[in-house]
Scaffold this motif. Structure first.
Motif, mmCIF file in Angstrom:
data_model
loop_
_atom_site.group_PDB
_atom_site.id
_atom_site.type_symbol
_atom_site.label_atom_id
_atom_site.label_comp_id
_atom_site.label_asym_id
_atom_site.label_seq_id
_atom_site.Cartn_x
_atom_site.Cartn_y
_atom_site.Cartn_z
ATOM 1 N N ALA A 43 -3.067 8.556 1.652
ATOM 2 C CA ALA A 43 -4.086 7.380 2.102
ATOM 3 C C ALA A 43 -4.968 7.208 0.613
ATOM 4 C CB ALA A 43 -5.688 8.861 2.379
ATOM 5 N N ASP A 44 -5.078 7.190 -0.567
ATOM 6 C CA ASP A 44 -5.159 6.935 -1.890
ATOM 7 C C ASP A 44 -4.373 5.142 -1.887
ATOM 8 O OD1 ASP A 44 -7.475 8.207 -2.237
ATOM 9 O OD2 ASP A 44 -5.715 9.231 -3.585
ATOM 10 N N VAL A 45 -2.655 5.856 -1.409
ATOM 11 C CA VAL A 45 -1.690 4.773 -1.196
ATOM 12 C C VAL A 45 -2.500 3.230 -0.547
ATOM 13 C CG1 VAL A 45 0.315 3.892 -0.968
ATOM 14 C CG2 VAL A 45 0.721 6.134 -2.434
ATOM 15 N N ILE A 46 -2.444 3.612 0.486
ATOM 16 C CA ILE A 46 -3.529 2.761 1.662
ATOM 17 C C ILE A 46 -4.424 1.859 1.309
ATOM 18 C CG2 ILE A 46 -4.122 2.140 3.757
ATOM 19 C CD1 ILE A 46 -1.790 4.256 4.206
ATOM 20 N N ASP A 47 -5.642 3.285 0.670
ATOM 21 C CA ASP A 47 -6.569 2.821 0.437
ATOM 22 C C ASP A 47 -7.484 2.679 -0.720
ATOM 23 O OD1 ASP A 47 -7.183 3.003 3.605
ATOM 24 O OD2 ASP A 47 -7.793 5.065 2.641
ATOM 25 N N ASN A 48 -7.005 2.836 -1.682
ATOM 26 C CA ASN A 48 -7.615 3.074 -3.509
ATOM 27 C C ASN A 48 -6.404 2.301 -4.263
ATOM 28 O OD1 ASN A 48 -9.570 3.968 -2.350
ATOM 29 N ND2 ASN A 48 -8.898 6.011 -2.621
ATOM 30 N N TYR A 49 -5.680 1.751 -3.841
ATOM 31 C CA TYR A 49 -4.908 1.693 -4.987
ATOM 32 C C TYR A 49 -3.997 0.361 -5.217
ATOM 33 C CZ TYR A 49 0.094 2.127 -7.647
ATOM 34 O OH TYR A 49 0.722 1.474 -8.627
ATOM 35 N N PRO A 50 -4.929 -1.309 -5.628
ATOM 36 C CA PRO A 50 -4.538 -2.000 -5.577
ATOM 37 C C PRO A 50 -2.649 -3.024 -5.254
ATOM 38 C CG PRO A 50 -6.122 -1.744 -6.722
ATOM 39 C CD PRO A 50 -5.590 0.012 -6.453
ATOM 40 N N PRO A 51 -2.097 -2.374 -6.356
ATOM 41 C CA PRO A 51 -0.905 -3.230 -6.724
ATOM 42 C C PRO A 51 0.119 -2.938 -4.689
ATOM 43 C CG PRO A 51 -0.865 -1.597 -8.337
ATOM 44 C CD PRO A 51 -2.224 -1.728 -7.753
ATOM 45 N N PHE A 52 -0.905 -1.983 -4.162
ATOM 46 C CA PHE A 52 0.142 -2.338 -3.015
ATOM 47 C C PHE A 52 0.062 -3.209 -2.607
ATOM 48 C CE2 PHE A 52 1.432 0.654 1.270
ATOM 49 C CZ PHE A 52 2.230 0.304 0.692
ATOM 50 N N PRO A 53 -0.817 -3.542 -1.455
ATOM 51 C CA PRO A 53 -1.022 -4.278 -1.143
ATOM 52 C C PRO A 53 -0.048 -5.613 -1.807
ATOM 53 C CG PRO A 53 -3.215 -3.868 -0.587
ATOM 54 C CD PRO A 53 -2.842 -3.124 -2.256
ATOM 55 N N PRO A 54 -0.224 -6.690 -2.807
ATOM 56 C CA PRO A 54 0.341 -7.216 -2.976
ATOM 57 C C PRO A 54 1.868 -6.987 -2.727
ATOM 58 C CG PRO A 54 -0.799 -5.990 -4.681
ATOM 59 C CD PRO A 54 -1.020 -5.873 -3.504
ATOM 60 N N ALA A 55 2.372 -5.683 -2.890
ATOM 61 C CA ALA A 55 3.793 -5.161 -3.245
ATOM 62 C C ALA A 55 4.556 -5.207 -1.562
ATOM 63 C CB ALA A 55 4.031 -3.626 -3.796
ATOM 64 N N VAL A 56 3.951 -4.810 -0.658
ATOM 65 C CA VAL A 56 4.292 -4.740 0.670
ATOM 66 C C VAL A 56 4.454 -6.473 1.018
ATOM 67 C CG1 VAL A 56 3.105 -4.387 3.115
ATOM 68 C CG2 VAL A 56 2.541 -2.764 1.730
ATOM 69 N N ARG A 57 3.284 -7.348 0.485
ATOM 70 C CA ARG A 57 3.552 -9.223 0.429
ATOM 71 C C ARG A 57 4.939 -9.165 0.289
ATOM 72 N NH1 ARG A 57 -1.988 -9.261 -0.258
ATOM 73 N NH2 ARG A 57 -1.784 -9.722 -2.324
ATOM 74 N N HIS A 58 5.266 -8.939 -0.973
ATOM 75 C CA HIS A 58 6.402 -9.588 -1.996
ATOM 76 C C HIS A 58 7.244 -8.593 -0.537
ATOM 77 C CE1 HIS A 58 3.407 -9.708 -5.240
ATOM 78 N NE2 HIS A 58 3.926 -11.214 -4.651
ATOM 79 N N ASN A 59 7.827 -7.795 -1.249
ATOM 80 C CA ASN A 59 8.646 -7.075 -0.055
ATOM 81 C C ASN A 59 8.646 -7.882 1.686
ATOM 82 O OD1 ASN A 59 7.837 -3.703 -2.204
ATOM 83 N ND2 ASN A 59 10.421 -4.555 -1.143
ATOM 84 N N LEU A 60 7.732 -7.708 2.557
ATOM 85 C CA LEU A 60 7.972 -8.550 3.960
ATOM 86 C C LEU A 60 8.669 -9.828 2.455
ATOM 87 C CD1 LEU A 60 5.721 -7.755 4.930
ATOM 88 C CD2 LEU A 60 6.836 -6.764 6.019
ATOM 89 N N LEU A 61 7.700 -10.908 2.070
ATOM 90 C CA LEU A 61 8.561 -12.371 1.579
ATOM 91 C C LEU A 61 9.709 -11.997 1.033
ATOM 92 C CD1 LEU A 61 8.156 -14.827 0.747
ATOM 93 C CD2 LEU A 61 6.795 -14.143 -1.367
ATOM 94 N N TRP A 62 10.417 -11.199 0.371
ATOM 95 C CA TRP A 62 12.445 -10.469 -0.233
ATOM 96 C C TRP A 62 13.011 -10.865 1.635
ATOM 97 C CZ3 TRP A 62 12.595 -9.757 -5.523
ATOM 98 C CH2 TRP A 62 13.881 -9.995 -5.750
#
Length: 316
Positions: free
Chosen positions: A86-105
């Motif tokens: 829950a903390d990873v998805i809701d309270n960890y700011p670097p996680f959304p850009p990391a997901v976007r960068h992995n998808l971009l990769w």
């Protein structure tokens, strides 16, 4: 009447180390030394796989539900259930850009590098002059580690002494500017990925039945039509391998961004976040394990698809 010698054709002599098993078949009787060697050849790799792969994976999944800094005794590990997720998805700011960068990769490797590697494989399959040299030159980056590739491209991307800025007449910090560094590392990663995909497709093209091309030529099909409607579908197992390899490469991308800036300042990736939380200054084993488990689950989806496809092909 004298006894006739046994018919050797009907009763062949038994060779040492064999025993009849019916219908003319004979099983080999291994000596004790041979059985020991076979057992070691099975047990040692099995222990290595369990100890280096399965046990760490199971421990990671188990630790993802805990709050542990990796220093205190195991008895002080606090079970927190799904709070880390829950903390990873809701309270960890670097996680959304990391997901976007992995998808971009993934998109960059799948849309640009993979078709380019396939195109080069088709060209080299026609046995052009100097084909061996081109194969070696294009595959050479694959034998280099991603960390070394990062240093090689630093000679090109360096702001003050880099080749790219010298050609363009600019002073862009290709690795330091968060607006462009993700594209810079994608070019470096794609450079390596092209050679890998080229080799896979080149092997697949060599295994295609030549009569398929001949039949298409008799029907009047062009080279392009023959490839996309005959050859490409015939390489279905290779296509599945390429898909799985590309997805896993995009998920485990780590070395390059870690060499550049430890996965920060525009180069956030899930793998880099795992390392930052597990071995970083503020070690959070449970939280980092939750990130690693997410990567594991995504990878298992594609690995399962690949294994199911391979088993289906073997049954056919």
């Amino acid at each position: 009447m004298p006894d006739l010698p046994p018919n050797r054709a009907e009763h062949p002599a038994s060779t040492p180390g064999t025993a009849p098993t019916g219908r003319g078949r004979r099983s080999v009787r291994l000596s004790r030394a041979d059985r020991l060697i076979v057992a070691l050849m099975v047990v040692v790799p099995l222990l290595l796989v369990v100890g280096l792969v399965w046990f760490p994976a199971a421990a990671t999944v188990a630790l993802s539900g805990t709050d542990w800094d990796g220093i205190g005794p195991l008895g002080e590990i606090e079970w927190v259930g799904g709070r880390n997720y829950a903390d990873v998805i809701d309270n960890y700011p670097p996680f959304p850009p990391a997901v976007r960068h992995n998808l971009l990769w993934l998109a960059a490797l799948f849309v640009v590098a993979t078709p380019l590697g396939m195109f080069l494989a088709v060209l080299l399959d026609h046995e052009i002059r100097g084909g061996r040299f081109y194969q070696t030159a294009l595959y050479l980056p694959v034998v280099l580690s991603m960390a070394l590739i990062g240093f090689v491209w630093q000679l090109i991307y360096s702001r003050d002494q880099g080749l790219l800025n010298a050609v363009l007449g600019t002073r862009t910090d290709w690795y330091g500017d968060p607006d462009v560094n993700i594209w810079a590392v994608l070019v470096a990663a794609g450079w390596r990925h092209v050679g890998y995909i080229m080799l896979l497709y080149l092997a697949g093209l060599k295994g295609v039945d030549p009569t398929l091309r001949e039949a298409a030529a008799v029907d009047g099909a062009t080279a392009t039509t023959t490839f996309f409607r005959v050859v490409f579908p015939a390489m279905r197992p290779v296509n599945i391998i390429v898909l799985v390899v590309t997805v896993i490469e995009s998920l485990r991308a780590f070395d390059l961004v870690w060499v550049v800036n430890k996965g920060r300042n525009g180069l956030e990736l899930i793998s880099a976040l795992v390392t930052q939380n597990v071995v970083g200054e503020a070690s959070r084993i449970g939280f980092g394990s939750a990130l690693a488990t997410i990567m594991l689950l995504v990878s298992l989806v594609f690995i399962t698809v690949y294994l199911a496809t391979v088993l289906r092909e073997e049954r056919r």
